[in-house]
Write a protein that holds these residues in place. Sequence first.
Motif, short mmCIF file in Angstrom:
data_model
loop_
_atom_site.label_atom_id
_atom_site.label_comp_id
_atom_site.label_asym_id
_atom_site.label_seq_id
_atom_site.Cartn_x
_atom_site.Cartn_y
_atom_site.Cartn_z
N VAL A 258 0.87 -1.19 0.00
CA VAL A 258 0.00 0.00 0.00
C VAL A 258 0.91 1.24 0.00
CG1 VAL A 258 -1.80 1.25 1.27
CG2 VAL A 258 -1.72 -1.26 1.32
N PHE A 259 0.91 1.99 -1.10
CA PHE A 259 1.78 3.17 -1.23
C PHE A 259 1.03 4.40 -0.74
CE2 PHE A 259 3.18 0.12 -4.46
CZ PHE A 259 4.50 -0.06 -4.04
N LEU A 260 1.73 5.15 0.13
CA LEU A 260 1.09 6.30 0.77
C LEU A 260 1.45 7.59 0.03
CD1 LEU A 260 1.96 5.20 4.42
CD2 LEU A 260 -0.27 4.98 3.27
N VAL B 211 7.16 0.74 5.71
CA VAL B 211 8.43 1.03 5.04
C VAL B 211 8.46 2.54 4.78
CG1 VAL B 211 9.91 0.58 3.05
CG2 VAL B 211 8.44 -1.24 3.95
N SER B 212 9.38 3.24 5.48
CA SER B 212 9.44 4.69 5.33
C SER B 212 10.07 5.06 3.98
CB SER B 212 10.28 5.29 6.46
OG SER B 212 11.62 4.84 6.31
N PRO C 251 12.31 9.79 -4.86
CA PRO C 251 10.94 9.79 -5.43
C PRO C 251 10.07 8.69 -4.84
CG PRO C 251 12.43 8.68 -6.94
CD PRO C 251 13.27 9.09 -5.76
N LEU C 252 10.66 7.82 -4.02
CA LEU C 252 9.90 6.64 -3.56
C LEU C 252 8.97 7.02 -2.41
CD1 LEU C 252 12.82 4.07 -3.63
CD2 LEU C 252 11.04 4.40 -5.34
N PRO C 253 7.74 6.48 -2.43
CA PRO C 253 6.79 6.80 -1.34
C PRO C 253 6.97 5.87 -0.14
CG PRO C 253 5.71 5.44 -2.99
CD PRO C 253 7.13 5.61 -3.45
#
Lengths: 204, 307
Positions: free
Chosen positions: B59-61, B89-90, B118-120
């Motif tokens: 689940v990407f925030l 995962v921060s 760029p990673l969420p």
Amino acid sequence: MALRDVNLTIDKGEMAFLTGPSGAGKTTLFRMISAYDRPTSGAVSVAGFNLANLKSFEVPQFRRRIGVVYQDFRLLKKHTIFENVALPLEVRGDASGIVTKKVAEVLEQVGLAHRQGDKPEQLSGGEQQRVAIARALIHQPAVLIADEPTGNLDPQLSLEIMELFEKVNAQGTTVFIATHDVEIVRRKGKRVIEINQGQIIRGQ
Amino acid sequence: MSSHMLRSLARSWREHTGTQIATLVVLTGTFTIVALFLFAQANFVKILTRWGDNVQFAVFLEDAASQDQVSAVKAFLENSGRFKSVDFVSKEKAAETFRQQMGNNSPELLRDPEFGNPLPASFEARLLEGVDSKSSYDVLVDLAGRVISLPGVNDVSYGQGWVENYASLLKVFATSSWILLSVLLAGSLLIVGNAIRAAVQGRRDEIEILELFGATSWYVRGPLIVEGALIGLFASILSIGLCFALFQWQQKIAEENLGFWGLAKEVGFLSGTQIAIVLLLGLGFGALGSYLSVRRIATGWAAAERI
């Protein structure tokens, strides 16, 4: 139409012959009264069974009440004489001890007690016919029906077989024999029913 | 079993040995394929299920998601009852993992001071039960739809394309298995039926004489039906033996050549229930095939003429 307007009664305990030329309808009548074929109309009553209305499941019950001797013997070639004669008792589920005893008795009666373990092909025509008679008698049928039982036998053997039928009749069994052997019929002095072209012309 | 039945069976085997053996061989082949299908189906599903166990639900925030929104998403996932673990995962952890995984391929990336992130942030959840059917896939799709509507959630990934193909594969395999099994079992009816029909033809005179002396339908048909049932049973026993030999052989190959996949440990032989099913199928279809070929004999009137 193989038979028409046939009206025939054979009393209980009687011995009668059915005669007539080839194609007269003897075999058809024989097949009717042994529940081999079903009549298309009319009534056929044998040993208390109305064969015209016999249901399929009743056919075996009826056949267990009669004894049948065929001209071609209809013995099981791969079975022993013992097994052939035992057949009517086996199909009704008699215990093996009873079967053994009765087979020995009836084979003694027809003079073949010593051939129990043989196969039919090891026997002469007359002996095979006697085995067929033993098989027809073993379950003490109410009626014994024979179709040309002496057709394949010489005159001496034919007489012996007929004497056997008389003995059976003397014990109370109704005996009905289809034959074209006029000489034997004449010598026995029993009731003769003559059939021709599907109709009874004498002895009705 | 009555002595009449035993004698009849013995005579039939003696007089039609060639036909009986040919029937037994063909039927053994048929039931071996049936047994192999059950075996393959059970193990294929097992292996696919194992792969299905590894499906990751991510689940990407949104970068702007508040702490309350993140907590709400976590609580939703944990309370759904569908996951055995839910790990946060921060953004920093995601970047670190990315650098580690891509570092060898692109050393410049590690040295680039301008490299942003760029990673969420995301949640990685492991499913409590693997995807082992189309219905469990549908549950996963429904869950994803509810998660993506939560505030602060940007996207949901669970290998949609792969999982969908995988669920379809399971469905196709199950359907084709049943079709093929039906064809094989219908064939087995014909095979047994033909063998019994040959036996009946060979004993036509005997059957007629039995009837003429008062044999009932079942006195005549019984031994033939039992004969068919026994052929079916023997064939199914032989097929299980053959199948077991094939299983041992493939186990050896799997251990020697494909050991790195761990297949040898995953794959097991037919269960007791499956063996019982194969035996009952043999017995039942043998009896049924036989019954279908003798149902018209010994019906009473001039029965022999209807053979």
